[in-house]
Design an enzyme around this catalytic site. Structure first.
Site, PDB file in Angstrom:
ATOM      1  N   HIS D  20       0.831  -1.213   0.000  1.00  0.00           N
ATOM      2  CA  HIS D  20       0.000   0.000   0.000  1.00  0.00           C
ATOM      3  C   HIS D  20       0.866   1.264   0.000  1.00  0.00           C
ATOM      4  O   HIS D  20       0.611   2.207  -0.733  1.00  0.00           O
ATOM      5  CB  HIS D  20      -0.896   0.054   1.252  1.00  0.00           C
ATOM      6  CG  HIS D  20      -1.889  -1.061   1.361  1.00  0.00           C
ATOM      7  ND1 HIS D  20      -2.067  -1.773   2.516  1.00  0.00           N
ATOM      8  CD2 HIS D  20      -2.768  -1.576   0.472  1.00  0.00           C
ATOM      9  CE1 HIS D  20      -3.012  -2.688   2.340  1.00  0.00           C
ATOM     10  NE2 HIS D  20      -3.453  -2.590   1.109  1.00  0.00           N
ATOM     11  N   LYS D  44     -16.800  -7.275   6.467  1.00  0.00           N
ATOM     12  CA  LYS D  44     -15.648  -8.172   6.504  1.00  0.00           C
ATOM     13  C   LYS D  44     -15.067  -8.323   7.907  1.00  0.00           C
ATOM     14  O   LYS D  44     -14.096  -9.040   8.109  1.00  0.00           O
ATOM     15  CB  LYS D  44     -14.552  -7.651   5.572  1.00  0.00           C
ATOM     16  CG  LYS D  44     -14.741  -8.007   4.101  1.00  0.00           C
ATOM     17  CD  LYS D  44     -13.407  -7.832   3.368  1.00  0.00           C
ATOM     18  CE  LYS D  44     -13.596  -7.420   1.917  1.00  0.00           C
ATOM     19  NZ  LYS D  44     -12.398  -6.842   1.331  1.00  0.00           N
ATOM     20  N   ARG D  93      -2.512  -6.249  -8.850  1.00  0.00           N
ATOM     21  CA  ARG D  93      -1.425  -7.196  -8.589  1.00  0.00           C
ATOM     22  C   ARG D  93      -1.551  -8.459  -9.420  1.00  0.00           C
ATOM     23  O   ARG D  93      -0.606  -8.943  -9.986  1.00  0.00           O
ATOM     24  CB  ARG D  93      -1.433  -7.604  -7.116  1.00  0.00           C
ATOM     25  CG  ARG D  93      -1.115  -6.468  -6.167  1.00  0.00           C
ATOM     26  CD  ARG D  93      -1.376  -6.913  -4.768  1.00  0.00           C
ATOM     27  NE  ARG D  93      -2.713  -7.539  -4.696  1.00  0.00           N
ATOM     28  CZ  ARG D  93      -3.168  -8.234  -3.663  1.00  0.00           C
ATOM     29  NH1 ARG D  93      -2.405  -8.413  -2.614  1.00  0.00           N
ATOM     30  NH2 ARG D  93      -4.397  -8.737  -3.670  1.00  0.00           N
ATOM     31  N   SER D 131      -3.087  -8.111   2.838  1.00  0.00           N
ATOM     32  CA  SER D 131      -3.412  -7.948   4.262  1.00  0.00           C
ATOM     33  C   SER D 131      -3.948  -9.254   4.843  1.00  0.00           C
ATOM     34  O   SER D 131      -3.644  -9.622   5.976  1.00  0.00           O
ATOM     35  CB  SER D 131      -4.446  -6.830   4.431  1.00  0.00           C
ATOM     36  OG  SER D 131      -3.888  -5.586   4.078  1.00  0.00           O
TER      37      SER D 131
END
Lengths: 163, 163, 163, 163, 163, 163
Positions: D20, D44, D93, D131
């Site tokens: 990040h 979440k 990504r 993460s």
């Protein structure tokens, strides 16, 4: 000392499928010793307890030479190091597998640069089998003889009926 | 007899890159002996002759134990069989690699079921390097020291100037 | 000095499509100045000469504020540096684009770490249009009015008839 | 009025990683002002409260010029509009990221055609960091210094011990 | 009038493989009539002339009910329209197929919105077979009996020896 | 007897979107009869009860000829067999869809080799719409008129307010 002839094949195996068994056979031809490492996986809530998954695997790999089955907890790289294994073995089936596996492998490499990850491919006609799908199908009472050994099918049907 | 400790790593290596060298190092930790097999590749019209590609590889893998470099022609599975290798080693970088490699591996398996294909991953910061891209960049006179060894860069610039 | 408000959108544009034009419009809303950089591309043998591709682009972007069209040769990163552009702009349509673009972007970053690559998405209903496919279709005399501006369609049909 | 020089970088950041931080640095070179927008994400169930995630980000981006950190709730496009931002910034990504991001971006475009989505790429050696994976690894007490800043590692270990 | 019971299965078929034959069988179960449409493909320089590819297909589909084989040139959508077919049938094997096929299908839909494209899947153990790979393998004299009918193998070996 | 002219289009439809409706229209042009089969899906906890999802679909497909809507439980292949349908129809939008669908289709084929799976593509501008994303957006009170029919939007907003 790390032993390059020993490979660890980690997974949840909930339950073991023909795809897993095929991969273990192939790995046993490339490595001198293959340790099938059955994870706890407390998060995903497996249908079978770890001890049961280990005992089904022991039954399933009977007759494949140089294969051991063990339970483990914690990080795969730590387990592999403790077992002095030179490689972690992973099966590849699909593009989405591939990306997740890459992410895991690159993370493991950071955590322990001494253990290599090698990917192997299951037999083409087993490539679509997943433990998740099998459990879903089993809940409708479908015939699973194309996907898992008979004794696994029996155990799975029993579990879904009782559990 | 097939020897499970021997792996064949086939490719064109036109020219060898840091990505290839990293993969050879990793393979040498998993196998007792790695044969880097340099294909003729008459179709793709390589920049370097096979003999030159072999000689650059020999220079590049100097110091990595248990690595041999050889030229070959014909099918990889036939070559692997002739060398009594238990496995063909392939590098994986991207999803598109993955699919092509799968197709090749399944075809090879039909042609010779005794040779397994194992996939390994290069270092993350080398994963985007391709011989093709390097040749394209080199034609503009760019600095290649992040992608290939110095002696390869010199040979490539010389070749593109003369050829 | 690098100017973060200037972006370079490189390509072959053989010929320019509604997809390209849409992307240029979108880029012109994010950057203060967009330079559409038309590559020579001697390798791929374009249907239109570079000068012709530039002139069609000039016609196509008329009325979009702050857009310039230029030809270039050599590496995009060198051109971007010379133009003091802070970013290279690329369109993304498909997964296969994505991987190629990533490889290019990571290579460019090694060659010049000062230029960022930003990816943008064309309008969904243009996302499947490719210059390659359009040329193929045009050779059968199909109507291209959903894919390219009228003056491009005329020039393309003329070129395919004469060339 | 919409300001093309302002970009919003939305996410959950649970917790912020080197990936990040690298992306924020890169975005700050392309935009005059970058607003890091920390979502609530009640669904979440993040490990860290929104206020804590904001405070870790503030610490992490200290020294990067022209970066602001804010919390937000609701749709990203509404937030971007309210902030008069010309673009939403997203990191790419992997292929699976790519598809999800495309779906989101096309949906956002329908909801607000005035805000462009631009995608940027993190440093290659950070590209595999997520993460989610970091939280998994942290639960086994592994060293995270390759993935997150030290103060994040400490906070994460503390949280997993206490929480 | 368009006839929804008629499907066109276009391709180059250079040469026909077990994968193609399997797909034709499956299509013949979904459609009342399947027209296998053999393209000229002057660009890709096929090994076999169009007439020869047609004659091999005729031999290969003998016994599959309701299947016709024809040559065609031009756009598939035009051919489908002329044949009053309601659908174009395409085989899907891999992700990269998928993207190319999508691009083609969306382009075809613009050119003729009346013809639907339906995708079908070949048998799993044939999914990796490609005409391109088969020609490559055949050039090394490998046994092709797992990939193509015997009469095709004979014709291919003859062609590669003579041609 | 199996009827090749009948196709089953299974799904959860929670709720039905413009993407679903477009696909049903297209399928009704290829098949003589399309049965939209609304699954129970007790696992995923749908927002709408099965009966409600059926009633919204009935409203949505009004006017498309030869379309029936039914609820079902159990395996799709069993339902298709019971309905004497020759084909299961599935929509394809993205690469990740593709892989999951392939896995399902190959599993279904093992369970019942008599039913073919055909894939169709929705309109390009609907391809990014997913029921999941729509529910997420709806919870923020956003305008859904680009994604679902008005009566569905009303029911969804009511449900999210009350439920």
């Amino acid at each position: 000392m790390r032993d390059k002839r020993r490979g660890v094949y980690p997974g949840t195996f909930d339950p073991v499928t023909f795809g897993h068994i095929d991969l273990i056979k192939r790995a046993s031809r490339v490595f001198d010793e293959v340790i099938v490492a059955v994870g706890e996986n407390s998060e995903k809530k497996p249908v079978f307890a770890q001890s049961e998954r280990i005992s089904m695997l022991l039954e399933a790999v009977k007759g494949i030479p140089n294969v051991m089955v063990e339970g483990f907890r914690g990080l795969v790289v730590d387990y592999a190091k403790q077992k002095k294994a030179g490689a972690i073995i992973r099966g590849l089936r699909m593009v989405s597998d591939f990306e997740y596996e890459f992410q895991m492998a690159l993370t493991n490499r950071k955590l322990n640069p001494d253990v290599e990850v090698v990917f192997m491919m299951t037999k083409d006609s087993y490539s679509f089998i997943s433990s998740k799908l099998i459990k879903e199908i089993a809940s409708y009472g479908a015939d699973l003889s194309d996907f898992v050994p008979d004794f696994v099918q029996k155990r799975l049907q029993q579990e879904l009926r009782d559990g």
